[in-house]
Design a protein around this motif. Structure first.
Motif, PDB file in Angstrom:
ATOM      1  N   ASN A 486      45.307  26.008  44.123  1.00  0.00           N
ATOM      2  CA  ASN A 486      46.297  25.875  43.041  1.00  0.00           C
ATOM      3  C   ASN A 486      45.615  25.990  41.680  1.00  0.00           C
ATOM      4  OD1 ASN A 486      48.897  25.463  42.001  1.00  0.00           O
ATOM      5  ND2 ASN A 486      48.562  23.277  41.775  1.00  0.00           N
ATOM      6  N   ILE A 487      44.829  27.045  41.508  1.00  0.00           N
ATOM      7  CA  ILE A 487      44.087  27.234  40.255  1.00  0.00           C
ATOM      8  C   ILE A 487      45.029  27.783  39.192  1.00  0.00           C
ATOM      9  CG2 ILE A 487      42.228  28.523  39.149  1.00  0.00           C
ATOM     10  CD1 ILE A 487      40.848  28.557  41.919  1.00  0.00           C
ATOM     11  N   LYS A 488      45.095  27.081  38.062  1.00  0.00           N
ATOM     12  CA  LYS A 488      45.878  27.519  36.910  1.00  0.00           C
ATOM     13  C   LYS A 488      45.421  26.725  35.701  1.00  0.00           C
ATOM     14  CE  LYS A 488      49.695  24.462  38.265  1.00  0.00           C
ATOM     15  NZ  LYS A 488      51.145  24.391  38.546  1.00  0.00           N
ATOM     16  N   SER A 542      43.247  33.937  41.421  1.00  0.00           N
ATOM     17  CA  SER A 542      43.850  32.987  40.472  1.00  0.00           C
ATOM     18  C   SER A 542      42.923  32.734  39.296  1.00  0.00           C
ATOM     19  CB  SER A 542      44.179  31.676  41.185  1.00  0.00           C
ATOM     20  OG  SER A 542      45.079  31.884  42.247  1.00  0.00           O
ATOM     21  N   PHE A 543      41.616  32.642  39.581  1.00  0.00           N
ATOM     22  CA  PHE A 543      40.661  32.433  38.492  1.00  0.00           C
ATOM     23  C   PHE A 543      40.611  33.646  37.571  1.00  0.00           C
ATOM     24  CE2 PHE A 543      36.369  32.561  36.643  1.00  0.00           C
ATOM     25  CZ  PHE A 543      36.374  31.341  35.983  1.00  0.00           C
ATOM     26  N   GLY A 544      40.771  34.855  38.142  1.00  0.00           N
ATOM     27  CA  GLY A 544      40.830  36.050  37.308  1.00  0.00           C
ATOM     28  C   GLY A 544      42.001  36.010  36.343  1.00  0.00           C
ATOM     29  N   VAL A 545      43.164  35.574  36.824  1.00  0.00           N
ATOM     30  CA  VAL A 545      44.326  35.427  35.946  1.00  0.00           C
ATOM     31  C   VAL A 545      44.039  34.378  34.863  1.00  0.00           C
ATOM     32  CG1 VAL A 545      46.783  34.857  35.840  1.00  0.00           C
ATOM     33  CG2 VAL A 545      45.882  36.120  37.803  1.00  0.00           C
ATOM     34  N   LEU A 546      43.362  33.300  35.260  1.00  0.00           N
ATOM     35  CA  LEU A 546      42.988  32.260  34.299  1.00  0.00           C
ATOM     36  C   LEU A 546      42.089  32.829  33.202  1.00  0.00           C
ATOM     37  CD1 LEU A 546      42.936  29.142  33.665  1.00  0.00           C
ATOM     38  CD2 LEU A 546      40.828  29.071  34.981  1.00  0.00           C
ATOM     39  N   LEU A 547      41.122  33.673  33.567  1.00  0.00           N
ATOM     40  CA  LEU A 547      40.262  34.309  32.567  1.00  0.00           C
ATOM     41  C   LEU A 547      41.078  35.194  31.628  1.00  0.00           C
ATOM     42  CD1 LEU A 547      37.036  35.396  34.526  1.00  0.00           C
ATOM     43  CD2 LEU A 547      37.324  33.465  32.977  1.00  0.00           C
ATOM     44  N   LEU A 548      42.017  35.952  32.183  1.00  0.00           N
ATOM     45  CA  LEU A 548      42.862  36.793  31.348  1.00  0.00           C
ATOM     46  C   LEU A 548      43.672  35.943  30.370  1.00  0.00           C
ATOM     47  CD1 LEU A 548      44.175  39.390  33.974  1.00  0.00           C
ATOM     48  CD2 LEU A 548      42.365  39.700  32.284  1.00  0.00           C
ATOM     49  N   GLU A 549      44.131  34.788  30.837  1.00  0.00           N
ATOM     50  CA  GLU A 549      44.877  33.877  29.971  1.00  0.00           C
ATOM     51  C   GLU A 549      43.996  33.365  28.833  1.00  0.00           C
ATOM     52  OE1 GLU A 549      47.773  29.930  30.504  1.00  0.00           O
ATOM     53  OE2 GLU A 549      46.642  30.738  32.202  1.00  0.00           O
ATOM     54  N   LEU A 550      42.730  33.058  29.148  1.00  0.00           N
ATOM     55  CA  LEU A 550      41.786  32.598  28.133  1.00  0.00           C
ATOM     56  C   LEU A 550      41.530  33.664  27.074  1.00  0.00           C
ATOM     57  CD1 LEU A 550      38.778  30.648  29.718  1.00  0.00           C
ATOM     58  CD2 LEU A 550      40.048  30.039  27.681  1.00  0.00           C
ATOM     59  N   GLN A 604      36.411  42.652  31.839  1.00  0.00           N
ATOM     60  CA  GLN A 604      36.210  43.470  33.042  1.00  0.00           C
ATOM     61  C   GLN A 604      36.019  42.591  34.263  1.00  0.00           C
ATOM     62  OE1 GLN A 604      36.357  46.988  33.383  1.00  0.00           O
ATOM     63  NE2 GLN A 604      36.491  46.210  35.474  1.00  0.00           N
ATOM     64  N   LEU A 605      35.294  41.479  34.102  1.00  0.00           N
ATOM     65  CA  LEU A 605      35.111  40.540  35.214  1.00  0.00           C
ATOM     66  C   LEU A 605      36.450  39.964  35.650  1.00  0.00           C
ATOM     67  CD1 LEU A 605      33.236  38.885  37.076  1.00  0.00           C
ATOM     68  CD2 LEU A 605      33.062  37.200  35.230  1.00  0.00           C
ATOM     69  N   ALA A 606      37.306  39.629  34.688  1.00  0.00           N
ATOM     70  CA  ALA A 606      38.629  39.091  35.019  1.00  0.00           C
ATOM     71  C   ALA A 606      39.452  40.106  35.797  1.00  0.00           C
ATOM     72  CB  ALA A 606      39.361  38.679  33.742  1.00  0.00           C
ATOM     73  N   VAL A 607      39.392  41.366  35.375  1.00  0.00           N
ATOM     74  CA  VAL A 607      40.136  42.417  36.074  1.00  0.00           C
ATOM     75  C   VAL A 607      39.598  42.580  37.494  1.00  0.00           C
ATOM     76  CG1 VAL A 607      40.625  44.899  36.111  1.00  0.00           C
ATOM     77  CG2 VAL A 607      40.793  43.622  33.965  1.00  0.00           C
ATOM     78  N   ASP A 608      38.274  42.501  37.660  1.00  0.00           N
ATOM     79  CA  ASP A 608      37.685  42.603  38.999  1.00  0.00           C
ATOM     80  C   ASP A 608      38.148  41.443  39.885  1.00  0.00           C
ATOM     81  OD1 ASP A 608      36.366  44.872  38.200  1.00  0.00           O
ATOM     82  OD2 ASP A 608      34.457  43.873  37.806  1.00  0.00           O
ATOM     83  N   CYS A 609      38.203  40.245  39.314  1.00  0.00           N
ATOM     84  CA  CYS A 609      38.640  39.083  40.098  1.00  0.00           C
ATOM     85  C   CYS A 609      40.098  39.224  40.527  1.00  0.00           C
ATOM     86  CB  CYS A 609      38.471  37.803  39.277  1.00  0.00           C
ATOM     87  SG  CYS A 609      36.773  37.296  39.005  1.00  0.00           S
ATOM     88  N   ALA A 610      40.919  39.821  39.667  1.00  0.00           N
ATOM     89  CA  ALA A 610      42.349  39.959  39.956  1.00  0.00           C
ATOM     90  C   ALA A 610      42.667  41.276  40.648  1.00  0.00           C
ATOM     91  CB  ALA A 610      43.154  39.833  38.666  1.00  0.00           C
ATOM     92  N   ALA A 611      41.688  41.841  41.358  1.00  0.00           N
ATOM     93  CA  ALA A 611      41.930  43.074  42.115  1.00  0.00           C
ATOM     94  C   ALA A 611      42.978  42.828  43.195  1.00  0.00           C
ATOM     95  CB  ALA A 611      40.635  43.571  42.745  1.00  0.00           C
ATOM     96  N   GLN A 612      43.732  43.853  43.508  1.00  0.00           N
ATOM     97  CA  GLN A 612      44.844  43.699  44.454  1.00  0.00           C
ATOM     98  C   GLN A 612      44.358  43.351  45.852  1.00  0.00           C
ATOM     99  OE1 GLN A 612      47.365  47.151  44.781  1.00  0.00           O
ATOM    100  NE2 GLN A 612      48.889  46.124  46.049  1.00  0.00           N
ATOM    101  N   TYR A 613      43.236  43.949  46.266  1.00  0.00           N
ATOM    102  CA  TYR A 613      42.752  43.741  47.631  1.00  0.00           C
ATOM    103  C   TYR A 613      41.614  42.724  47.634  1.00  0.00           C
ATOM    104  CZ  TYR A 613      45.480  47.961  48.386  1.00  0.00           C
ATOM    105  OH  TYR A 613      46.504  48.874  48.435  1.00  0.00           O
ATOM    106  N   PRO A 614      41.639  41.739  48.549  1.00  0.00           N
ATOM    107  CA  PRO A 614      40.650  40.653  48.535  1.00  0.00           C
ATOM    108  C   PRO A 614      39.204  41.131  48.641  1.00  0.00           C
ATOM    109  CG  PRO A 614      42.505  40.096  49.963  1.00  0.00           C
ATOM    110  CD  PRO A 614      42.701  41.517  49.562  1.00  0.00           C
ATOM    111  N   ASP A 615      38.948  42.178  49.449  1.00  0.00           N
ATOM    112  CA  ASP A 615      37.562  42.614  49.626  1.00  0.00           C
ATOM    113  C   ASP A 615      36.990  43.286  48.383  1.00  0.00           C
ATOM    114  OD1 ASP A 615      39.227  44.787  49.854  1.00  0.00           O
ATOM    115  OD2 ASP A 615      38.121  45.751  51.468  1.00  0.00           O
ATOM    116  N   LYS A 616      37.832  43.582  47.404  1.00  0.00           N
ATOM    117  CA  LYS A 616      37.364  44.170  46.148  1.00  0.00           C
ATOM    118  C   LYS A 616      36.974  43.096  45.125  1.00  0.00           C
ATOM    119  CE  LYS A 616      38.210  48.475  47.342  1.00  0.00           C
ATOM    120  NZ  LYS A 616      37.113  49.469  47.533  1.00  0.00           N
TER     121      LYS A 616
END
Length: 652
Positions: A486-488, A542-550, A604-616
């Motif tokens: 529940n990361i937000k 979820s952490f990638g979305v959090l970075l984008l929010e920051l 760029q790190l945030a975008v990588d974390c929020a990739a659509q596929y988990p293995d990416k």
């Protein structure tokens, strides 16, 4: 049959010649790219020179064995681009060299890239007059030359770029008037912070003031030019017969103004009285927790008053109520029924500074109603201030609850909010945490947008990102099946020094599925179907979305109660795809130009974390290392700047 064989031979020979020509062209383009790297460097241009095709290199995109896009933003390019490189890259449609340290003028052979549609060279140190060969690129659609040192007059040659939709030349040293760009149909335009003068051309007056500020310009949308009598609209109105009568007020209008003023003053008086009474009520509304008889009736009322989703953090909105309201009644009922009285169960060897009775007597303040229950700030009569979370929808047995919550209590890391104690009864389940005085990251980012807001600088935001990442990394290190779930931003709490602490870990396994409402969907990974079963890779999303929010200052979809949000990953990717990365960042961050490269890297790190596929997606360990590296880089640049230019550093 012979003619047919002859035809096949001719076709085969033609294809062979075409392939040879294509290979030769690609070899020339490959050599040009390597020459560019040799001329201007770039610490991240780790191109493998032994490979035959440059189409596999980072930042290079090809079509039909030709380089058509070159994206090198924020890769520490420096120096001047020599002539002779772009003459071999004639199929380019997009060239992005933004956020670097390129100097001098643009190379003249860029004129040979007649297919160029998008040119992004903002945030460099380029100088000289705007080159005239740019006006020989007929397909140019987007041109961003902002934040450089271009000087000289504003060229009229832009009129030849009839397909141009975006023209950004802000923060340069262009001088003189803006020419009439009547042949253009622009969607985006910005010439702010130059040395321009004169009046704004008529066809550009539809753009906002921000497009022209920082010059000596006049005319709409700015102030009137000297000698102008009035706005054209006013002139048209005043030219009508008897228009002078419109400036006279009738007796009825004067009476209406007087009555309206009196009513307004009365409203102010009533509002002042109401606020004074409300303030008095707040001071006296804290009550003895043990005296509240019907706690369950309070929650719906509080929800209707708009309690924010801040999960142990944020603001109380002035609602001061009893925290653990039903504990006393439940505890007494169990004793009267012959069972042993329930007690607070503490973790570890920490001193028991208070007991359940102390908690029941404490006055409390609502902090927020979140995913797993309502959180309160409890002020004990003699002891610490603590945060109490009253869980809802707990569907497991007492034995299973204790097993799971003991595993949570065993989590010990400086970037986690420590769970100090818990209470379990048939009707009440309570968790006691350390109180975080600065509230949540969500409240910090979105709570106060007024004039009194303290801007969050890069150091604070990147520090929060690193602290949160370390806390999540620790959770993941406890086992391959251990995740937060529940990361937000409302679950990232802050100390007085703005150190991040991750909260609400391990609670997803305690409650039923109804406790995870749709409003957390903005952080949820695409593959998650059961909120109680969230993988570590889903945590990374979820952490990638959090970075984008920051970085953006925007809330993800449904993240804030009663507020609209955006689909952050999709929005950021669409903007970055169009090469408008500077428009992604929160305005509070754009003032820190010395860390733009680090901001782009974290994006760029945030975008990588929020990739659509988990293995990416990267692992949290990789995320922590990346954030540590970019923070070291920005710290080194700050130290170098202090040594070389302490005055400018103080001004920043």
């Amino acid at each position: 049959m012979l003619p047919h064989k002859h035809t096949l031979v001719v076709v085969a020979a033609t294809l062979a010649l075409m392939l040879a020509a294509a290979d030769a062209d690609l070899a020339a383009e490959r050599a040009a790219l390597l020459a560019l790297r040799s001329a201007v460097g770039g610490r991240t241009l780790f191109w493998n020179a032994t490979r035959d095709s440059p189409c596999t290199w980072a930042g290079v995109q090809c079509e039909r064995d030709h380089v058509v896009e070159l994206h090198l933003p924020g890769v520490a390019l420096s120096g001047q681009i020599p002539v002779g490189i772009f003459g071999n890259l004639t199929q380019l449609r997009t060239l992005s060299l933004r956020f670097n340290a390129l100097r001098g003028s643009l190379p003249s052979d860029l004129a040979k890239c007649v297919n160029l549609r998008n040119l992004y060279i903002q945030r460099n140190l380029l100088s000289g007059a705007i080159p005239s060969f740019l006006f020989e690129l007929p397909d140019l659609v987007r041109l961003n030359m902002g934040f450089n040192n271009f000087s000289g007059p504003f060229p009229t040659g832009f009129n030849s770029l009839t397909r141009l939709k975006t023209l950004f030349v802000e923060n340069n040293q262009l001088s003189g008037p803006i020419p009439n760009l009547s042949k253009l149909s622009l969607d985006q335009f910005n010439v702010s912070n130059n040395l321009l003068n004169g009046s704004v051309p008529l066809n550009l007056r539809t753009f906002p003031q921000d497009s022209f500020l920082g010059n000596s310009l006049c005319g709409r949308p700015l102030s009137l030019c000297p000698g102008d009598i009035a706005d054209p609209i006013s002139v048209d109105n005043n030219s009508k017969p008897n228009s002078h009568t419109s400036h006279k007020l009738s007796a009825g209008a004067i009476a209406g103004i007087v009555v309206g003023s009196v009513v307004f003053l009365l409203l102010l008086v009533f509002l002042f009285i109401f606020l004074c009474r409300s303030k008095t009520a707040k001071k006296t509304s804290a009550v003895d927790i043990a005296t509240v008889k019907h706690p369950e009736a309070d929650a719906p009322v509080l929800a209707e008053k708009g309690i924010p989703d801040v999960e142990n953090g944020g603001h109380a909105n002035g609602n001061s109520v009893a925290a653990v309201t039903a504990v006393s009644a439940g505890n007494k009922a169990e004793v009267n029924g012959g069972g042993a009285a329930k007690k607070l169960v503490f973790f570890g060897n920490a001193a028991r500074a208070f007991d359940l009775e102390d908690l029941l007597r404490a006055s409390a303040e609502v902090l927020g109603k979140g995913t797993f229950g309502t959180a309160y700030k409890a002020v004990l009569e003699a002891g610490p201030v603590v945060a109490v979370k009253r869980l809802k929808d707990v569907t497991i047995s007492e034995k299973e609850f204790k097993e799971k919550i003991e595993a949570v209590g065993a989590m010990d890391h400086e970037s986690l909010v420590p769970l100090r104690a818990f209470y379990f009864s048939r009707d009440e389940k309570l968790l006691v945490y350390d109180y975080m005085p600065m509230g949540s990251l969500s409240a910090l980012l979105h709570g106060n947008k007024g004039a009194g807001r303290t801007p969050l600088n890069w150091e604070v935001r990147s520090g929060i990102a690193l602290g949160a990442a370390r806390g999540i990394e620790y959770l993941h290190s406890r086992g391959p099946n251990v995740s937060h779930g529940n990361i937000k931003s409302s679950n990232i709490l802050l100390t007085k020094s703005y150190d991040a602490r991750v909260s609400d870990f391990g609670l997803a396994h305690l409650v039923g599925p109804s406790s995870t409402p749709n409003r957390v969907a903005g952080y949820r990974a695409p593959e998650v179907t059961d909120p109680r079963r969230v993988s570590q890779k889903a945590d990374v999303y979820s952490f990638g979305v959090l970075l984008l929010e920051l970085l953006t200052g925007k809330a993800p979809t449904h993240a804030l109660l009663n507020e609209e949000g955006v689909d952050l990953p999709r929005w950021v990717q669409s903007v970055v795809r169009e090469e408008w990365t500077s428009e992604v960042f929160d305005l509070e961050l754009l003032r820190y130009q010395n860390v733009e490269e680090e901001m782009v890297q974290l994006l760029q790190l945030a975008v990588d974390c929020a990739a659509q596929y988990p293995d990416k997606r990267p692992s949290m360990s990789e995320v922590v290392r990346s954030i540590e590296e970019l923070r070291r880089s920005s710290l080194k640049e700050d130290q170098d700047q202090i040594q070389h230019d302490p005055v400018n550093d103080m001004e920043l």
